[in-house]
Write a protein that holds these residues in place. Structure first.
Motif, mmCIF file in Angstrom:
data_model
loop_
_atom_site.group_PDB
_atom_site.id
_atom_site.type_symbol
_atom_site.label_atom_id
_atom_site.label_comp_id
_atom_site.label_asym_id
_atom_site.label_seq_id
_atom_site.Cartn_x
_atom_site.Cartn_y
_atom_site.Cartn_z
ATOM 1 N N VAL A 84 4.936 5.475 -5.245
ATOM 2 C CA VAL A 84 5.408 5.311 -6.620
ATOM 3 C C VAL A 84 4.314 5.617 -7.636
ATOM 4 O O VAL A 84 4.519 6.390 -8.580
ATOM 5 N N HIS A 85 3.153 5.015 -7.456
ATOM 6 C CA HIS A 85 2.096 5.147 -8.450
ATOM 7 C C HIS A 85 1.157 6.323 -8.163
ATOM 8 O O HIS A 85 0.681 6.964 -9.092
ATOM 9 N N GLY A 86 0.901 6.576 -6.870
ATOM 10 C CA GLY A 86 0.041 7.709 -6.531
ATOM 11 C C GLY A 86 0.788 9.023 -6.381
ATOM 12 O O GLY A 86 0.176 10.085 -6.358
ATOM 13 N N ARG A 87 2.139 8.936 -6.263
ATOM 14 C CA ARG A 87 2.983 10.125 -6.084
ATOM 15 C C ARG A 87 2.487 10.979 -4.923
ATOM 16 O O ARG A 87 2.404 12.212 -5.004
ATOM 17 N N ALA A 88 2.164 10.291 -3.840
ATOM 18 C CA ALA A 88 1.655 10.975 -2.644
ATOM 19 C C ALA A 88 2.815 11.509 -1.812
ATOM 20 O O ALA A 88 3.970 11.104 -1.975
ATOM 21 N N ASP B 4 -11.840 2.323 -1.155
ATOM 22 C CA ASP B 4 -12.751 3.423 -0.825
ATOM 23 C C ASP B 4 -12.853 4.348 -2.035
ATOM 24 O O ASP B 4 -12.014 5.232 -2.233
ATOM 25 N N ASP B 5 -13.873 4.144 -2.852
ATOM 26 C CA ASP B 5 -14.042 4.962 -4.054
ATOM 27 C C ASP B 5 -14.401 6.410 -3.727
ATOM 28 O O ASP B 5 -14.263 7.297 -4.581
ATOM 29 N N ALA B 6 -14.872 6.646 -2.500
ATOM 30 C CA ALA B 6 -15.293 7.999 -2.136
ATOM 31 C C ALA B 6 -14.119 8.884 -1.724
ATOM 32 O O ALA B 6 -14.294 10.084 -1.518
ATOM 33 N N ALA B 7 -12.945 8.287 -1.599
ATOM 34 C CA ALA B 7 -11.786 9.068 -1.174
ATOM 35 C C ALA B 7 -11.403 10.084 -2.247
ATOM 36 O O ALA B 7 -11.130 9.726 -3.382
ATOM 37 N N SER B 8 -11.388 11.341 -1.878
ATOM 38 C CA SER B 8 -11.021 12.405 -2.814
ATOM 39 C C SER B 8 -10.612 13.643 -2.013
ATOM 40 O O SER B 8 -11.329 14.066 -1.107
ATOM 41 N N PRO B 9 -9.465 14.248 -2.325
ATOM 42 C CA PRO B 9 -8.477 13.760 -3.299
ATOM 43 C C PRO B 9 -7.694 12.584 -2.728
ATOM 44 O O PRO B 9 -7.775 12.289 -1.537
ATOM 45 N N GLY B 10 -6.919 11.961 -3.558
ATOM 46 C CA GLY B 10 -6.086 10.859 -3.116
ATOM 47 C C GLY B 10 -6.731 9.508 -3.315
ATOM 48 O O GLY B 10 -7.640 9.331 -4.125
ATOM 49 N N PHE B 11 -6.250 8.561 -2.539
ATOM 50 C CA PHE B 11 -6.675 7.175 -2.691
ATOM 51 C C PHE B 11 -6.699 6.540 -1.311
ATOM 52 O O PHE B 11 -5.846 6.834 -0.458
ATOM 53 N N LEU C 46 0.828 -1.213 0.000
ATOM 54 C CA LEU C 46 0.000 0.000 0.000
ATOM 55 C C LEU C 46 0.860 1.260 0.000
ATOM 56 O O LEU C 46 0.559 2.230 -0.712
ATOM 57 N N LEU C 47 1.931 1.254 0.792
ATOM 58 C CA LEU C 47 2.793 2.439 0.834
ATOM 59 C C LEU C 47 3.566 2.603 -0.477
ATOM 60 O O LEU C 47 3.795 3.732 -0.926
ATOM 61 N N GLN C 48 3.973 1.494 -1.074
ATOM 62 C CA GLN C 48 4.637 1.606 -2.372
ATOM 63 C C GLN C 48 3.696 2.181 -3.419
ATOM 64 O O GLN C 48 4.087 3.043 -4.219
ATOM 65 N N VAL D 159 -6.071 3.099 5.138
ATOM 66 C CA VAL D 159 -4.796 3.648 4.667
ATOM 67 C C VAL D 159 -5.118 4.616 3.537
ATOM 68 O O VAL D 159 -5.503 4.196 2.438
ATOM 69 N N ALA D 160 -4.974 5.908 3.809
ATOM 70 C CA ALA D 160 -5.360 6.943 2.840
ATOM 71 C C ALA D 160 -4.159 7.825 2.522
ATOM 72 O O ALA D 160 -3.340 8.124 3.390
ATOM 73 N N ASP D 161 -4.056 8.233 1.254
ATOM 74 C CA ASP D 161 -2.955 9.107 0.845
ATOM 75 C C ASP D 161 -3.512 10.338 0.133
ATOM 76 O O ASP D 161 -4.697 10.407 -0.197
ATOM 77 N N ASP D 162 -2.630 11.290 -0.108
ATOM 78 C CA ASP D 162 -3.029 12.537 -0.773
ATOM 79 C C ASP D 162 -2.519 12.577 -2.210
ATOM 80 O O ASP D 162 -2.294 13.651 -2.764
ATOM 81 N N GLY D 163 -2.337 11.409 -2.809
ATOM 82 C CA GLY D 163 -1.778 11.340 -4.157
ATOM 83 C C GLY D 163 -2.787 11.632 -5.249
ATOM 84 O O GLY D 163 -3.859 12.192 -5.004
ATOM 85 N N GLN D 164 -2.459 11.205 -6.454
ATOM 86 C CA GLN D 164 -3.292 11.521 -7.611
ATOM 87 C C GLN D 164 -4.509 10.611 -7.742
ATOM 88 O O GLN D 164 -5.365 10.821 -8.595
ATOM 89 N N GLY D 165 -4.609 9.588 -6.878
ATOM 90 C CA GLY D 165 -5.794 8.742 -6.869
ATOM 91 C C GLY D 165 -5.858 7.803 -8.053
ATOM 92 O O GLY D 165 -4.898 7.613 -8.797
#
Length: 290
Positions: free
Chosen positions: A201-205, A272-279, A195-197, A223-229
């Motif tokens: 790497v892919h979400g650029r969080a 969690d599809d409702a997560a915005s912004p991020g993933f 998840l952190l990778q 586990v939520a990030d502020d990346g590009q989703g």
């Protein structure tokens, strides 16, 4: 029971039932032929039917036995071949991980020795590449051994998340303390590292939050990030093996392996599809004792 062993048992049961049914058919046919032979005026016809049933029945049972034994032997041979491949892959992966761990340690030592020099950036890339290779090896091992035994023990998810975060120092990881679940520590560490990778790497969080909510007997770790989703409506695709939803996606194995591992620990991986912004991903686990 493992799927391979189940197939073997089913083949043996099929062979026993089929041969038994064929033997019953032969005995029943012969008994009917004897009754015809005893009837008046039917002796010649009955003798012919009896010989036909005897020879055709014997050939039929021989074919069933030959095909069934060949099937059972093929399944057993495939099980043995698969076991040897898994043993080789386990030993190979262990040796390779040992070499990668040594390489990573030396790269980190060189980073400290050459801090501030132009070589630092190259050493940082080398360290990140070894981390990614270690994670890919773990995923490959789980993929190649889907039936490997997992433990059920109290695992401090907060501590595991902190360990996983050490692989990605560029991420600001905020972790809620006291999150304890039931499961396999090594498998759960692999899930968190995946998840952190994905976030780095892919979400650029830049920031990841690990939090939990409790329900009767369950612990939901978010586990939520502020990346590009991720694009909307690709939840199922993200957990499908070897599926890429964009040019920046990975191999498609990480989340698939994570989902499989969680299901074997009586858990679930929910996007969690409702997560915005991020993933965001929720790990639904059995709650452990603190």
């Amino acid at each position: 029971m493992r799927p391979g062993n189940l197939r073997y048992v089913l083949a043996v049961v099929w062979l026993a039932m089929t041969v038994s049914l064929a033997a019953w058919w032969l005995l029943f046919g012969l008994s009917q032929a004897r009754e015809l032979q005893q009837a008046a005026g039917m002796s010649a016809r009955a003798a012919h039917v009896q010989r036909m049933l005897l020879w055709e029945g014997v050939v039929f049972i021989a074919l069933l036995l030959g095909g069934g034994i060949a099937l059972v032997r093929a399944i057993r041979s495939e099980q043995e071949r698969r076991r040897r491949v898994q043993d080789f892959f386990t030993a190979f992966t262990h040796d390779l991980k040992t070499a990668l761990a040594s390489l990573r340690l030396q790269a980190e030592s060189l980073q400290e020795d050459f801090a501030g020099s132009p070589a630092t950036r190259s050493l940082e890339r080398l360290t990140k590449d070894t981390v990614r290779l270690e994670l890919q090896l773990d995923n490959s091992l789980h993929f190649a051994q889907p039936d490997a035994r997992l433990q059920s023990e109290n695992v401090n998810i907060s501590d595991l998340a902190a360990r996983a975060a050490m692989d990605w120092p560029e991420l600001d990881v905020a972790i809620e303390p006291g999150l304890v679940a039931k499961g396999d520590e090594r498998a759960l560490l692999g899930v968190l590292r995946n998840l952190l990778q994905n976030a780095a790497v892919h979400g650029r969080a830049r920031r990841v939050t690990v939090s939990g909510s409790r329900h009767p007997g369950r612990l939901a770790v978010r586990v939520a990030d502020d990346g590009q989703g991720a694009p909307q409506g690709v939840g199922r695709t993200l957990t499908a093996p070897f599926e890429r939803v964009s040019s920046t996606s990975g191999t498609g194995v990480g989340l698939y392996i994570s989902q499989r591992l969680l299901s074997r620990m009586d858990g679930r991986l929910v996007i969690d599809d409702a997560a915005s912004p991020g993933f965001a991903i929720v790990l639904d686990l059995k709650e452990g004792a603190a």
